[in-house]
Design a protein around this motif. Structure first.
Motif, short mmCIF file in Angstrom:
data_model
loop_
_atom_site.label_atom_id
_atom_site.label_comp_id
_atom_site.label_asym_id
_atom_site.label_seq_id
_atom_site.Cartn_x
_atom_site.Cartn_y
_atom_site.Cartn_z
N PHE A 25 0.84 -1.20 0.00
CA PHE A 25 0.00 0.00 0.00
C PHE A 25 0.87 1.26 0.00
O PHE A 25 0.62 2.20 -0.75
N VAL A 26 1.94 1.25 0.81
CA VAL A 26 2.86 2.39 0.85
C VAL A 26 3.48 2.60 -0.54
O VAL A 26 3.58 3.72 -1.03
N LEU A 27 3.87 1.50 -1.17
CA LEU A 27 4.46 1.60 -2.53
C LEU A 27 3.45 2.20 -3.51
O LEU A 27 3.80 3.03 -4.35
N ALA A 28 2.19 1.80 -3.38
CA ALA A 28 1.15 2.32 -4.29
C ALA A 28 0.98 3.82 -4.09
O ALA A 28 0.82 4.57 -5.06
N LEU A 29 1.05 4.28 -2.82
CA LEU A 29 0.89 5.73 -2.55
C LEU A 29 2.11 6.50 -3.07
O LEU A 29 1.98 7.60 -3.62
N GLU A 30 3.29 5.89 -2.90
CA GLU A 30 4.52 6.51 -3.40
C GLU A 30 4.42 6.71 -4.91
O GLU A 30 4.79 7.75 -5.45
N GLU B 213 -13.14 7.76 26.58
CA GLU B 213 -12.70 6.95 25.44
C GLU B 213 -13.19 7.58 24.14
O GLU B 213 -14.37 7.52 23.82
N ILE B 214 -12.25 8.19 23.43
CA ILE B 214 -12.63 8.91 22.21
C ILE B 214 -12.17 8.10 21.00
O ILE B 214 -11.08 7.53 21.01
N THR B 215 -13.02 8.01 19.99
CA THR B 215 -12.62 7.31 18.77
C THR B 215 -12.15 8.33 17.73
O THR B 215 -12.84 9.31 17.46
N ILE B 216 -10.97 8.06 17.20
CA ILE B 216 -10.36 8.96 16.21
C ILE B 216 -10.16 8.20 14.91
O ILE B 216 -9.73 7.05 14.92
N GLU B 217 -10.47 8.81 13.80
CA GLU B 217 -10.10 8.24 12.49
C GLU B 217 -9.14 9.21 11.83
O GLU B 217 -9.37 10.41 11.83
N SER B 218 -8.08 8.68 11.23
CA SER B 218 -7.09 9.56 10.61
C SER B 218 -7.27 9.64 9.10
O SER B 218 -7.63 8.67 8.46
N LEU B 219 -7.01 10.84 8.61
CA LEU B 219 -7.02 11.08 7.16
C LEU B 219 -5.63 11.54 6.76
O LEU B 219 -4.99 12.28 7.51
N TYR B 220 -5.19 11.17 5.58
CA TYR B 220 -3.90 11.62 5.07
C TYR B 220 -4.12 12.26 3.70
O TYR B 220 -4.74 11.64 2.82
N CYS B 221 -3.65 13.50 3.52
CA CYS B 221 -3.85 14.19 2.24
C CYS B 221 -2.54 14.22 1.48
O CYS B 221 -1.47 14.48 2.06
N SER B 222 -2.62 14.02 0.17
CA SER B 222 -1.40 13.97 -0.64
C SER B 222 -0.75 15.35 -0.73
O SER B 222 -1.43 16.37 -0.58
N PRO B 223 0.57 15.41 -0.98
CA PRO B 223 1.27 16.70 -1.02
C PRO B 223 0.75 17.62 -2.11
O PRO B 223 0.87 18.83 -2.00
N THR B 224 0.14 17.05 -3.15
CA THR B 224 -0.38 17.87 -4.25
C THR B 224 -1.64 18.64 -3.86
O THR B 224 -2.05 19.56 -4.55
N LEU B 225 -2.25 18.25 -2.74
CA LEU B 225 -3.51 18.91 -2.34
C LEU B 225 -3.24 20.15 -1.53
O LEU B 225 -2.45 20.13 -0.59
N ASN B 226 -3.93 21.22 -1.88
CA ASN B 226 -3.76 22.44 -1.10
C ASN B 226 -4.79 22.44 0.03
O ASN B 226 -5.93 22.87 -0.14
#
Ligand code: SAM
Length: 296
Positions: A210-215, A267-280
């Motif tokens: 998955f990391v390779l696909a994002l790279e 007890e708080i539930t957190i979901e993480s999002l990651y935005c690509s460097p191309t996104l402003n």
């Protein structure tokens, strides 16, 4: 955002946080690509918000993609089928569920899948080693009433009809076909939450692949947002994505456990999002509501 239609009950659906996720999408995109579409909740929300009217909807689970296609393109047919099956339950609904499950495991009829997902425990898709659907029925509920189901089906169809390409591929084959005019939203199964590794459909994906696909997406200048890890209280789901990918990480607080609060724990539930460097994302960051936190 007004409440969005949702015919398919599905564990892992992002429907309830779709409006927060969309805050990090560009205002307009020429096509939204969902390689891990599930119920396509994000495509439904993006159409309602008119971010685009062009979608590529993919999932490795074939009956699920076929079901989505039926809902979008042939809403009356699937709504009528659901009504018939639902009404057959009468007083022996548990027995009826197992009968329908056996039938589904013989013929993979995606129309039956809608009923099974509406009736099964937590809308959680589970398969055994042979790839047979083996989730149990929810004994307290009979599944969405047909009139409500019809409304939800019609709502999704209205938003997506004639605008989608449906595919049933591995996510890497989808990513290989797209280009920098597309925008991708990736929501893979969490490591450790997706269950049985041998399962035909809901298999976890390999972290390094998955990391390779994002790279590779970064290298090809393709913009994307990923939902990846998360945590509940002190318990973490999945590994963080590596800093080398240059992604901006945002934590979304999705809920507080009422049971934990009763026991005096926060007890708080957190979901993480990651935005690509191309996104402003700068513009969006100023408008964040309290429960969204930018991490890096
Ligand atoms: C967390 S769910 C997506 C939920 C979706 N965002 C929604 O709102 O309904 C992850 C999906 O990835 C699919 N999946 C698992 N492995 C896959 C693969 N290798 N390629 C494509 N899809 C895959 C699963 O079938 C599942 O529907």
């Amino acid at each position: 955002m007004a409440s969005l239609p949702h015919p398919i009950q599905y564990q892992g659906s992002k429907r309830s946080i779709a409006s927060d996720i969309l805050k990090f999408f560009p205002k307009k995109v020429s096509r939204l690509v969902e390689p891990f579409a599930g119920t396509a909740a994000i495509s439904v929300a993006a159409s309602a918000k008119n971010i685009t009217q062009n979608f590529l909807i993919n999932d490795i689970n074939q009956p699920l993609v076929k079901l989505l296609e039926l809902i979008v393109e042939h809403p009356n047919e699937i709504a009528d089928f659901y009504t018939t099956i639902w009404q057959q339950q009468n007083n022996s609904s548990i027995e009826h569920y197992y009968k329908m499950r056996d039938e589904f495991n013989k013929n993979s009829d995606s129309k039956l899948f809608l009923y099974l997902l509406a009736r099964c425990v937590k809308g959680a898709v589970r398969y055994n080693r042979e790839g047979l659907f083996n989730q149990s029925p929810d004994k307290r509920r009979k599944g969405t009433h047909p009139s409500k189901m019809k409304k939800n089906i019609e709502g999704v169809s209205k938003l997506l009809k004639g605008k989608c390409t449906f595919t049933n591929l591995d996510y890497r084959d989808v990513l290989a076909q797209i280009n920098s005019s597309d925008f991708a939203y990736l929501d893979p199964p969490y490591q450790g939450v997706c269950g049985n590794k041998d399962s035909r459909y809901y298999s976890g994906i390999d972290f390094y692949d998955f990391v390779l696909a994002l790279e590779d997406l970064n290298r090809r200048n393709i913009s994307f947002v990923v939902s990846y890890d998360g945590k509940r209280g002190d318990k973490k789901f999945g590994s963080e994505l590596p800093k080398e990918l240059n992604l901006k990480k945002i934590d979304i607080e999705v809920g507080r456990s009422s049971q934990a609060t009763l026991l005096g724990r926060e007890e708080i539930t957190i979901e993480s999002l990651y935005c690509s460097p191309t996104l402003n994302t700068e513009i969006n960051i100023h408008n964040l509501s309290r429960q969204l936190v930018v991490i890096r």
